[in-house]
Design a protein around this motif. Structure first.
Motif, mmCIF file in Angstrom:
data_model
loop_
_atom_site.group_PDB
_atom_site.id
_atom_site.type_symbol
_atom_site.label_atom_id
_atom_site.label_comp_id
_atom_site.label_asym_id
_atom_site.label_seq_id
_atom_site.Cartn_x
_atom_site.Cartn_y
_atom_site.Cartn_z
ATOM 1 N N TYR A 73 52.527 45.156 44.456
ATOM 2 C CA TYR A 73 51.742 45.484 43.617
ATOM 3 C C TYR A 73 50.122 45.729 43.924
ATOM 4 C CZ TYR A 73 55.602 43.358 41.086
ATOM 5 O OH TYR A 73 57.104 43.051 40.865
ATOM 6 N N VAL A 74 49.658 46.640 43.903
ATOM 7 C CA VAL A 74 48.200 46.877 44.499
ATOM 8 C C VAL A 74 47.095 47.222 43.314
ATOM 9 C CG1 VAL A 74 46.755 48.401 45.917
ATOM 10 C CG2 VAL A 74 49.375 48.165 46.511
ATOM 11 N N TRP A 75 46.218 46.324 43.388
ATOM 12 C CA TRP A 75 44.721 46.500 42.687
ATOM 13 C C TRP A 75 43.974 47.292 43.700
ATOM 14 C CZ3 TRP A 75 48.178 42.406 42.530
ATOM 15 C CH2 TRP A 75 48.686 41.877 41.514
ATOM 16 N N THR A 80 38.434 46.767 52.438
ATOM 17 C CA THR A 80 38.893 45.201 52.615
ATOM 18 C C THR A 80 39.914 45.103 51.798
ATOM 19 O OG1 THR A 80 36.826 44.679 53.019
ATOM 20 C CG2 THR A 80 38.330 42.996 52.919
ATOM 21 N N LYS A 81 41.189 44.566 52.522
ATOM 22 C CA LYS A 81 42.421 44.311 51.740
ATOM 23 C C LYS A 81 42.916 42.816 52.058
ATOM 24 C CE LYS A 81 43.685 49.106 52.472
ATOM 25 N NZ LYS A 81 44.333 49.992 53.461
ATOM 26 N N ILE A 82 43.200 42.195 50.987
ATOM 27 C CA ILE A 82 43.865 41.002 50.854
ATOM 28 C C ILE A 82 45.163 41.061 50.420
ATOM 29 C CG2 ILE A 82 43.462 38.552 49.897
ATOM 30 C CD1 ILE A 82 40.512 39.547 49.256
ATOM 31 N N LEU A 83 46.258 40.386 51.185
ATOM 32 C CA LEU A 83 47.359 40.041 50.906
ATOM 33 C C LEU A 83 47.663 38.837 50.354
ATOM 34 C CD1 LEU A 83 50.385 41.488 50.938
ATOM 35 C CD2 LEU A 83 50.791 40.581 53.321
ATOM 36 N N LEU A 84 48.487 38.776 49.302
ATOM 37 C CA LEU A 84 48.774 37.534 48.383
ATOM 38 C C LEU A 84 50.250 37.112 48.388
ATOM 39 C CD1 LEU A 84 46.510 37.901 45.159
ATOM 40 C CD2 LEU A 84 46.113 36.945 47.318
ATOM 41 N N VAL A 85 50.620 36.011 48.790
ATOM 42 C CA VAL A 85 51.911 35.605 49.288
ATOM 43 C C VAL A 85 52.361 34.453 48.255
ATOM 44 C CG1 VAL A 85 53.736 35.098 50.958
ATOM 45 C CG2 VAL A 85 51.832 36.584 51.455
ATOM 46 N N LYS A 104 35.992 40.068 42.241
ATOM 47 C CA LYS A 104 34.516 40.273 42.540
ATOM 48 C C LYS A 104 33.981 40.773 43.833
ATOM 49 C CE LYS A 104 33.627 36.293 39.311
ATOM 50 N NZ LYS A 104 33.523 34.668 39.211
ATOM 51 N N SER A 105 34.716 40.752 44.861
ATOM 52 C CA SER A 105 34.290 40.901 46.044
ATOM 53 C C SER A 105 34.377 42.327 46.372
ATOM 54 C CB SER A 105 35.186 40.168 47.266
ATOM 55 O OG SER A 105 36.527 40.559 47.118
ATOM 56 N N GLY A 106 35.309 42.798 45.278
ATOM 57 C CA GLY A 106 35.375 44.413 45.367
ATOM 58 C C GLY A 106 36.641 44.939 46.419
ATOM 59 N N SER A 107 37.293 43.880 46.896
ATOM 60 C CA SER A 107 38.277 44.208 47.799
ATOM 61 C C SER A 107 39.716 44.865 46.962
ATOM 62 C CB SER A 107 39.139 42.740 48.474
ATOM 63 O OG SER A 107 37.704 42.214 48.832
ATOM 64 N N THR A 108 40.356 45.571 47.867
ATOM 65 C CA THR A 108 41.665 45.917 47.431
ATOM 66 C C THR A 108 42.752 44.741 47.646
ATOM 67 O OG1 THR A 108 41.629 48.240 48.086
ATOM 68 C CG2 THR A 108 43.716 47.471 47.871
ATOM 69 N N ILE A 109 43.539 44.384 46.535
ATOM 70 C CA ILE A 109 44.418 43.220 46.580
ATOM 71 C C ILE A 109 45.811 43.844 46.421
ATOM 72 C CG2 ILE A 109 44.803 40.960 45.362
ATOM 73 C CD1 ILE A 109 41.993 41.311 45.780
ATOM 74 N N ILE A 110 46.743 43.149 47.280
ATOM 75 C CA ILE A 110 48.069 43.477 47.456
ATOM 76 C C ILE A 110 48.951 42.129 47.312
ATOM 77 C CG2 ILE A 110 49.760 44.326 48.759
ATOM 78 C CD1 ILE A 110 46.867 45.267 50.357
ATOM 79 N N ALA A 111 49.761 42.197 46.260
ATOM 80 C CA ALA A 111 50.689 40.818 45.988
ATOM 81 C C ALA A 111 52.248 41.195 46.333
ATOM 82 C CB ALA A 111 50.448 40.366 44.664
ATOM 83 N N ILE A 112 52.855 40.542 46.991
ATOM 84 C CA ILE A 112 54.174 40.854 47.017
ATOM 85 C C ILE A 112 55.174 39.856 46.516
ATOM 86 C CG2 ILE A 112 53.955 39.239 48.974
ATOM 87 C CD1 ILE A 112 56.028 40.938 50.707
ATOM 88 N N ASP A 113 56.550 40.325 46.109
ATOM 89 C CA ASP A 113 57.451 39.542 45.612
ATOM 90 C C ASP A 113 58.469 38.930 46.875
ATOM 91 O OD1 ASP A 113 56.861 39.691 42.770
ATOM 92 O OD2 ASP A 113 57.945 41.360 42.575
ATOM 93 N N ALA A 114 58.477 37.713 46.691
ATOM 94 C CA ALA A 114 59.633 37.266 47.767
ATOM 95 C C ALA A 114 60.942 37.584 47.682
ATOM 96 C CB ALA A 114 59.410 35.608 47.713
#
Length: 283
Positions: A73-75, A80-85, A104-114
């Motif tokens: 899932y990508v916001w 700048t990209k941050i991956l959440l696990v 707040k940092s303006g970054s692109t956030i990516i979260a993954i399903d295990a």
């Protein structure tokens, strides 16, 4: 002890007694059952037609990896990209409280399903497979920052050990276990399993993953790291012992350790998030 806890205690002990009995009469069945109970999450699945609100307005992508598939899932934000696990019996929606701080940092956030969680495939969760999923996502999105919670943190550590030369240049680990043997020991004592089951499980891990339990250690893996790390662990964590976080930090040359009090295993806290942001975005 509450009635609910009492019932769970009795159920665990009776399951343990049954597995112990099987270990003498049908050892193969005993190890299959004890491994399944250890590796198959009971909750954490997501129905794509009833996604939590936080995941609904995201760009979604399904990756295929061997016989598996996993969901991201990508916001959208800046370069700048941050991956959440996420961790055990959870899914990408666990980052709901974390997201506003990161955005707040303006970054692109990516979260993954295990594996076996969220919208990803399978019944079995294991860290080596999760590390492969992480690597596919890293290759695709090229994040520079990665944050892992609980066993997701352990998977990040293992991923960094296996693949040290990726786009990732900073890592945050929240409430993560270090040693597989500690997890297995806790599981065995929770079910009151006998020593025969321990050795059967040990053989199972060697056959399945080609490593001994004691070799699978975040403390050992982190000794190889060159990237900066932030490890945070709560003294009141009842799921993963505080000492586990300290172990990972002890061998990680370029790391800092934050001891929190009263956050439990969830590790959601504005003050902690401010420290995480400061670490991620400092030069």
């Amino acid at each position: 002890m509450t009635i609910k806890k009492g019932i769970r205690f009795i159920t665990l002990k009776s399951v343990g007694s049954y597995i112990n009995f099987l270990s003498y009469v049908r050892p193969k069945k005993a190890v299959a059952l004890s491994y399944a109970l250890f590796s198959q999450p009971r909750v954490g699945r997501l129905d794509k037609n009833k996604l939590p609100k936080i995941l609904q307005n995201t760009e979604k992508e399904t990756f295929h990896h061997n016989e598996h598939h996993f969901q991201t899932y990508v916001w959208k934000g800046n370069e700048t990209k941050i991956l959440l696990v996420h961790g055990w019996e959870s899914n990408a929606s666990r980052w709901k409280k974390t997201l506003p701080h990161l955005q707040k940092s303006g970054s692109t956030i990516i979260a993954i399903d295990a594996p076996a969680h969220g919208q990803s495939s399978g019944k079995e969760f294991n860290i080596p497979l999760y590390a492969e999923f992480i690597n596919k996502a890293v290759e695709k999105y090229q994040p520079t920052l990665i944050i892992g919670h609980s066993i997701g943190g352990a998977a990040c550590v293992y991923h960094q050990y296996l693949f040290p030369d990726t786009s990732i240049n900073k890592m945050v680990i929240l409430g993560a276990p270090s040693d597989l043997k500690v997890l297995i020991d806790n599981y065995i004592s929770m079910l009151s399993l006998n020593t025969k089951i321990f050795s059967l499980l040990e053989s199972r891990f060697i056959d399945r993953f080609n490593f001994k339990m004691e070799d699978f250690s975040g403390q050992k893996f982190a000794s190889q790291f060159n990237i900066p790390g932030l490890i945070a662990h709560d003294t009141a964590d009842k799921v993963v012992a505080f000492e586990e976080g300290k172990k990972i930090a002890s061998n990680w040359k370029n790391s800092q350790f934050i001891e929190t009090k009263g956050l439990g295993h969830g590790m959601h806290d504005d003050e902690l998030y401010q420290k995480v942001i400061a670490f991620l975005f400092s030069e």
